[in-house]
Scaffold this motif. Structure first.
Motif, short mmCIF file in Angstrom:
data_model
loop_
_atom_site.label_atom_id
_atom_site.label_comp_id
_atom_site.label_asym_id
_atom_site.label_seq_id
_atom_site.Cartn_x
_atom_site.Cartn_y
_atom_site.Cartn_z
N VAL A 1 23.76 13.41 -32.41
CA VAL A 1 22.50 14.05 -32.01
C VAL A 1 22.31 14.08 -30.50
CG1 VAL A 1 21.24 13.62 -34.16
CG2 VAL A 1 21.23 11.88 -32.37
N ARG A 2 23.07 13.27 -29.75
CA ARG A 2 22.91 13.28 -28.30
C ARG A 2 23.27 14.64 -27.70
NH1 ARG A 2 27.88 9.08 -27.80
NH2 ARG A 2 29.55 10.52 -28.29
N GLU A 3 24.04 15.47 -28.43
CA GLU A 3 24.41 16.79 -27.94
C GLU A 3 23.42 17.87 -28.37
OE1 GLU A 3 28.51 18.02 -28.20
OE2 GLU A 3 29.15 15.95 -28.55
N THR A 4 22.36 17.50 -29.08
CA THR A 4 21.44 18.49 -29.62
C THR A 4 20.12 18.57 -28.87
OG1 THR A 4 20.45 16.93 -31.20
CG2 THR A 4 22.43 18.12 -31.91
N ILE A 5 19.98 17.78 -27.82
CA ILE A 5 18.76 17.78 -27.00
C ILE A 5 19.22 17.90 -25.54
CG2 ILE A 5 18.67 15.24 -26.81
CD1 ILE A 5 15.59 15.49 -27.04
N PRO A 6 18.50 18.66 -24.71
CA PRO A 6 19.01 18.90 -23.36
C PRO A 6 19.33 17.63 -22.57
CG PRO A 6 17.22 20.42 -23.83
CD PRO A 6 17.29 19.47 -24.99
N PHE A 7 18.41 16.66 -22.58
CA PHE A 7 18.63 15.43 -21.82
C PHE A 7 18.32 14.23 -22.72
CE2 PHE A 7 17.82 18.73 -18.71
CZ PHE A 7 18.90 18.56 -17.84
N PRO A 8 19.34 13.74 -23.44
CA PRO A 8 19.09 12.70 -24.45
C PRO A 8 18.63 11.38 -23.86
CG PRO A 8 21.45 13.02 -24.12
CD PRO A 8 20.75 14.11 -23.36
N ARG A 9 17.72 10.74 -24.59
CA ARG A 9 17.27 9.39 -24.26
C ARG A 9 17.83 8.47 -25.33
NH1 ARG A 9 17.29 11.14 -20.07
NH2 ARG A 9 15.56 11.87 -18.80
N LEU A 10 18.78 7.63 -24.91
CA LEU A 10 19.46 6.72 -25.81
C LEU A 10 19.12 5.28 -25.44
CD1 LEU A 10 22.85 8.61 -25.60
CD2 LEU A 10 21.25 8.69 -27.51
N LEU A 11 19.61 4.35 -26.22
CA LEU A 11 19.24 2.94 -26.02
C LEU A 11 19.47 2.48 -24.59
CD1 LEU A 11 18.22 0.33 -27.26
CD2 LEU A 11 20.55 -0.15 -28.02
N ASN A 12 20.60 2.88 -23.99
CA ASN A 12 20.93 2.44 -22.63
C ASN A 12 21.03 3.63 -21.67
OD1 ASN A 12 21.22 -0.35 -23.34
ND2 ASN A 12 23.12 0.22 -24.36
N ARG A 13 20.27 4.68 -21.94
CA ARG A 13 20.40 5.85 -21.09
C ARG A 13 19.04 6.49 -20.78
NH1 ARG A 13 24.01 8.80 -18.83
NH2 ARG A 13 25.69 7.60 -19.79
N LEU A 14 18.68 6.46 -19.51
CA LEU A 14 17.48 7.14 -19.02
C LEU A 14 17.84 8.09 -17.88
CD1 LEU A 14 14.43 7.13 -19.68
CD2 LEU A 14 14.13 5.38 -17.94
N TYR A 15 19.14 8.33 -17.66
CA TYR A 15 19.65 9.17 -16.58
C TYR A 15 20.58 10.20 -17.17
CZ TYR A 15 22.26 10.63 -12.41
OH TYR A 15 22.86 11.38 -11.42
N PRO A 16 20.63 11.43 -16.73
CA PRO A 16 19.72 11.99 -15.69
C PRO A 16 18.40 12.41 -16.31
CG PRO A 16 21.31 13.64 -16.36
CD PRO A 16 21.68 12.40 -17.12
#
Length: 430
Positions: free
Chosen positions: A415-430
């Motif tokens: 699902v990280r490829e299905t949203i323009p800027f994914p917010r994951l457990l360890n990802r707030l960038y970019p």
């Protein structure tokens, strides 16, 4: 004439100018093949040395990946290309030269690509996924608008949880506690009492420390709510809606599905009605399939949902869940109080649950009982109780997770490829 790649079919045989970026290129001696993109699509530009000035051909050979340029040429039909057209280039004008573009045609790891998500979006496959996402959104509005629904926007900052979960993002709202919304559903129930049939589309947040391919921290939900509609009618709306979205993508995103190498034969079968099995039947089926760890009263995990999905070509409803594993507001089956009038819709091909829905409790006394059982405070939920005090009616609703739906229809792994800027457990960038 200035145009875009998506509109060149209107200008066959004409000379046009397109503002574009160079996605890639190759050359064979006296011919350069430029893979152009302009945001509306991808198209090949062909530069023949003998047909252009020497400086134009030299530029076509030396221009770097992702440099921007004005391209002038004649639109030709090309039956060899899935797009169907190519540009016979007569002129090139460099706008900006890109130097050392970090994402090259070679393989890159997911972390590298996510670090460069702002650039990765330019790639053909990521572009295709976002166009499919856009079509799902467009067809969602079309479906609900054509059926008399009113779009209502619930708040993102709330004073309480919609489902009693603790996996919420907490913030201070001046001198009060507040949370980022995990669902607009309770507010949509209030809206349905005012507008009959409503839907929302907006961001939701779960502070769930999950790293699976099905989970995001920030995701988008479509949440319809309908007054005077029971559980069975709600299931019909759900299967008609999903069918409409899938068929719209098949009709309007042929190039994008081709770019993703999606097996469209599996989508072509997605037409209402969908099969339905009860929770009891699902438990029996899973035990027969060797899932000895599952017992009545347990919630389903990803392997269980996948096994059930693999037994059906279409999305499948699982209905009548045990009340204790579902939210406090779900209406019990009047013929069997330990289960609720609720359903999950499981997508085929291992993509899991894409819809959760139920008929809501409309009885004031039963809702008071649920408040006590779930230790809900009057301060946070008084307004929700009042929906049962003043003109309560049977009503139902559901929520569809956009990103999981995009992943399924587009056939992408995560699902990280299905949203323009994914917010994951360890990802707030970019």
């Amino acid at each position: 004439m200035k145009t875009t790649i998506s509109q060149v079919h209107k200008h066959v045989g004409e000379e046009v100018t397109i503002g574009a970026w160079l996605a890639n290129k190759r050359s064979s001696g006296k011919i350069a093949f430029l893979q152009l993109r302009d945001g509306t699509g991808f198209m090949q530009g062909v530069v023949v040395k003998s047909d252009v000035e020497e400086e134009i051909f030299t530029l076509s050979k030396n221009i770097t990946q992702e440099s921007s340029l004005w391209v002038t040429g004649t639109v030709k039909e090309d039956s060899r290309s899935p797009f169907g057209y190519e540009l016979q280039v007569s002129g090139l004008e460099l706008i900006h030269e890109a130097v050392d573009y970090p994402i090259t045609p070679k393989e890159h790891g997911p972390e590298f690509l996510l670090d460069h998500r702002h650039l990765w979006l330019r790639s053909k496959k990521q572009h295709a996924v976002m166009k499919i996402r856009n079509e799902i959104i467009r067809s969602t509005y079309e479906f609900f608008n054509d059926r008399g629904f009113t779009k209502i926007d619930p708040p993102i900052l709330t004073g309480s949880s919609a489902e009693g979960t603790t996996e919420l993002f907490h913030t201070k709202y001046f001198d009060e506690d507040a949370y980022l919304s995990q669902s607009g559903q309770l507010y949509m129930e209030a809206a349905a009492m005012a507008f009959n049939k409503v839907f929302s589309f907006g961001p939701t947040f779960r502070a769930e420390k999950s790293k699976t391919r099905r989970h995001l921290i920030e995701f988008w939900m479509i949440e319809p709510e309908m007054a005077f509609v029971d559980h069975e009618e709600s299931l019909e709306y759900q299967e008609q809606y999903v069918s409409h979205v899938v068929q719209s993508v098949l009709s309007n995103c042929k190039l994008e599905l081709h770019a993703l190498e999606r097996d469209v034969s599996k989508l072509e079968t997605v037409k209402a009605p969908f099969p339905r099995i009860t929770y009891d039947e699902a438990i029996t089926f899973l035990k027969e399939q060797g899932f000895d760890d599952i017992e009545w009263g347990d919630d389903f995990g990803a392997p269980h949902e996948t096994a059930i999905a693999e037994a059906h070509e279409k999305p499948v409803f699982i209905t009548h869940f045990p009340a204790h594993i579902k939210a406090f507001y779900m209406k019990p089956d009047p013929n069997r109080e330990e289960v609720v009038l609720a359903a999950d819709l499981i997508a085929p091909e291992g993509y899991g649950e894409i819809i959760g829905g139920s008929q809501r409790i409309d009885d004031l006394e039963l809702m008071k009982q649920r408040y006590e059982e779930h230790e809900l405070t009057d301060d946070a939920y008084k307004w929700y109780m009042e929906l049962r005090e003043y003109g309560s009616v049977p009503h139902s609703g559901f929520g569809l997770g956009l990103e999981r739906t995009v992943a399924w229809i587009a056939g992408v792994e995560h699902v990280r490829e299905t949203i323009p800027f994914p917010r994951l457990l360890n990802r707030l960038y970019p």
